[in-house]
Design a protein around this motif. Structure first.
Motif, PDB file in Angstrom:
ATOM      1  N   PRO A 134       0.799  -1.236   0.000  1.00 53.73           N
ATOM      2  CA  PRO A 134       0.000   0.000   0.000  1.00 53.73           C
ATOM      3  C   PRO A 134       0.829   1.282   0.000  1.00 53.73           C
ATOM      4  O   PRO A 134       0.334   2.336  -0.413  1.00 53.73           O
ATOM      5  N   ILE A 135       2.084   1.203   0.437  1.00 55.97           N
ATOM      6  CA  ILE A 135       2.904   2.414   0.499  1.00 55.97           C
ATOM      7  C   ILE A 135       3.140   3.003  -0.886  1.00 55.97           C
ATOM      8  O   ILE A 135       3.367   4.210  -1.033  1.00 55.97           O
ATOM      9  N   VAL A 136       3.066   2.160  -1.941  1.00 59.74           N
ATOM     10  CA  VAL A 136       3.283   2.648  -3.305  1.00 59.74           C
ATOM     11  C   VAL A 136       2.019   2.499  -4.152  1.00 59.74           C
ATOM     12  O   VAL A 136       2.083   2.441  -5.373  1.00 59.74           O
ATOM     13  N   ALA A 137       0.865   2.439  -3.490  1.00 62.98           N
ATOM     14  CA  ALA A 137      -0.399   2.438  -4.219  1.00 62.98           C
ATOM     15  C   ALA A 137      -0.581   3.781  -4.932  1.00 62.98           C
ATOM     16  O   ALA A 137      -0.008   4.795  -4.513  1.00 62.98           O
ATOM     17  N   PRO A 138      -1.361   3.822  -6.013  1.00 65.39           N
ATOM     18  CA  PRO A 138      -1.497   5.063  -6.793  1.00 65.39           C
ATOM     19  C   PRO A 138      -1.884   6.280  -5.957  1.00 65.39           C
ATOM     20  O   PRO A 138      -1.353   7.376  -6.166  1.00 65.39           O
ATOM     21  N   GLY A 139      -2.777   6.098  -4.992  1.00 58.24           N
ATOM     22  CA  GLY A 139      -3.175   7.230  -4.157  1.00 58.24           C
ATOM     23  C   GLY A 139      -2.026   7.783  -3.343  1.00 58.24           C
ATOM     24  O   GLY A 139      -1.860   9.006  -3.214  1.00 58.24           O
TER      25      GLY A 139
END
Length: 421
Positions: free
Chosen positions: A122-127
């Motif tokens: 999740p740390i590099v998710a688009p958001g």
């Protein structure tokens, strides 16, 4: 075999030697070949004459070199045959002593690999990437605006290291005043004690890695006792897949994230500038059309290939490129060589900022171990070059660069440049 290196065994040191010594005596694991930038000639010969090459008595033991693009993809995606697990040898050509072999999710096979990788994805998710952009740009502007004019300075130290260290501190929510520790521990983790000028001995290596563990254990203990937050340590502390891991596994994952977030982007930042300064026609093309940044960024990552290799270990007897590989054999995927394979990449020995298929490269790997932070790395490079073009009509190479003494981290330790008024 430990990771001690006898530099007296270095039998060759220039590009001409690549074709003058017997094929079966070539040892492309010699870090000196990377430091003096002659490794390309050896890889070229292996791609032509022996694409799956066996070295019996290398500096780091016996191993197979896989040097062509498609063969590397075959190894990198065949996880049932080729293992990356630390208990089978791990991901680098160096055979670390047992007490230095650290479990980390990149050095795990299924299913544990995916469970731990998903913890931090999740740390590099688009958001999140979108949220990072303004911070990255503000920091990039600040670092560039502080650079001296009309005097020589080290781009590696003042730009590449500084920018990647600030990003790492953000990802870990690491105390900003101590951020200088992050590139130091990255250098320690990838060092060859007593040989590369970073760490003097195995004992010193253990001491410094122990300091890294102690510091991050303190951060873990603080994060585990508060509600989950959006940083890497909190994610590891609260995920069911990682919250019960032991100290060695925690340290291994921390080292992985430090090296992955530091060395790769740092050396692409340095390597990209060096490529443009030594190929001024491409720099002129970029200044005439800054839109080429979009294709130039992946071309920089291909050209530099900031991690030169990854290792696998054969789990069963198999055949690759017509060669019989035995169970337990060490198999090295030389990404740096695959990224120069003319059968897969057009004009691979040319740095072309408007390349038609710039993302056709091996630098991020393939399969389940493909680099998790690839889009973040590309965004950092894109922003850097957007801001460079806004500020500096010219940058000049002011001396000879120094390259990393390593067959794993392919980068620069010093890049002297000058920015005219």
């Amino acid at each position: 075999m430990t990771h001690a290196v006898n530099t007296a065994q270095t039998r060759y040191g220039n590009a001409a030697d690549a074709y003058s010594i017997p094929l079966d005596q070539i040892d492309v694991s010699d870090p000196k070949l990377f430091e003096n930038d002659t490794i390309g000639a050896y890889f070229e010969r292996l791609r032509r004459e022996d694409p799956v090459h066996y070295c019996k008595d290398g500096m780091f033991g016996s191993y197979w070199s896989v040097t062509k693009y498609q063969d590397i993809v075959q190894v990198d995606t065949n996880h049932d045959v080729f293992s990356s697990a630390v208990e089978n040898g791990g991901i680098t050509i160096i055979d670390r002593p047992d007490d230095q072999r650290l479990p980390m999710f990149i050095a795990m096979d299924q299913p544990k690999h995916d469970q731990q990788r998903k913890t931090i994805s999740p740390i590099v998710a688009p958001g999140n990437l979108a949220a990072f952009e303004a911070t990255i740009r503000a920091r990039t502007c600040k670092v560039l605006d502080r650079l001296p004019r009309n005097e020589t300075f080290d781009w590696v130290k003042h730009v590449s290291v500084e920018l990647t260290t600030r990003m790492l501190a953000t990802l870990f929510d690491f105390p900003f005043e101590d951020r200088h520790l992050l590139p130091w521990w990255s250098n320690v983790a990838t060092s060859i004690p007593g040989k590369d000028g970073i760490i003097g001995s195995e004992e010193e290596y253990r001491l410094e890695i122990g300091k890294c563990l102690a510091y991050f254990a303190h951060l873990w203990n603080r994060r585990v006792n508060i509600p989950p937050r959006n940083d890497l340590i909190s994610m590891l502390a609260h995920s069911p897949a990682t919250r019960d891991m032991g100290q060695k596994e925690f340290l291994g994952n921390v080292i992985l994230l430090i090296v992955g977030g530091n060395d790769t982007t740092r050396n692409s930042m340095s390597g990209g500038l060096h490529a443009l300064l030594t190929q001024p026609a491409e720099f002129s093309k970029l200044r005439a059309n800054p839109a080429f940044i979009e294709s130039m960024v992946p071309e920089i990552i291909r050209w530099q290939t900031p991690l030169a290799h990854m290792r696998r270990t054969a789990l069963v007897d198999t055949v690759l490129g017509g060669k019989a590989i035995k169970k337990g054999d060490k198999v090295i995927m030389w990404y740096l060589s695959g990224n120069r394979d003319a059968e897969a990449i057009e004009s691979p020995n040319s740095f072309i900022i408007d390349r038609k298929r710039p993302r056709q490269h091996l630098s991020f790997g393939f399969g389940i171990h493909r680099c998790l932070g690839n889009r973040l790395a590309e965004m950092q490079l894109r922003i850097l070059w957007e801001e460079i073009l806004e500020r500096f009509p010219a940058i000049e190479l002011a001396g000879e660069p120094k390259r990393t003494f390593s067959n794993f981290v392919h980068g620069f330790t010093y890049l002297p440049v000058r920015i005219p008024e």
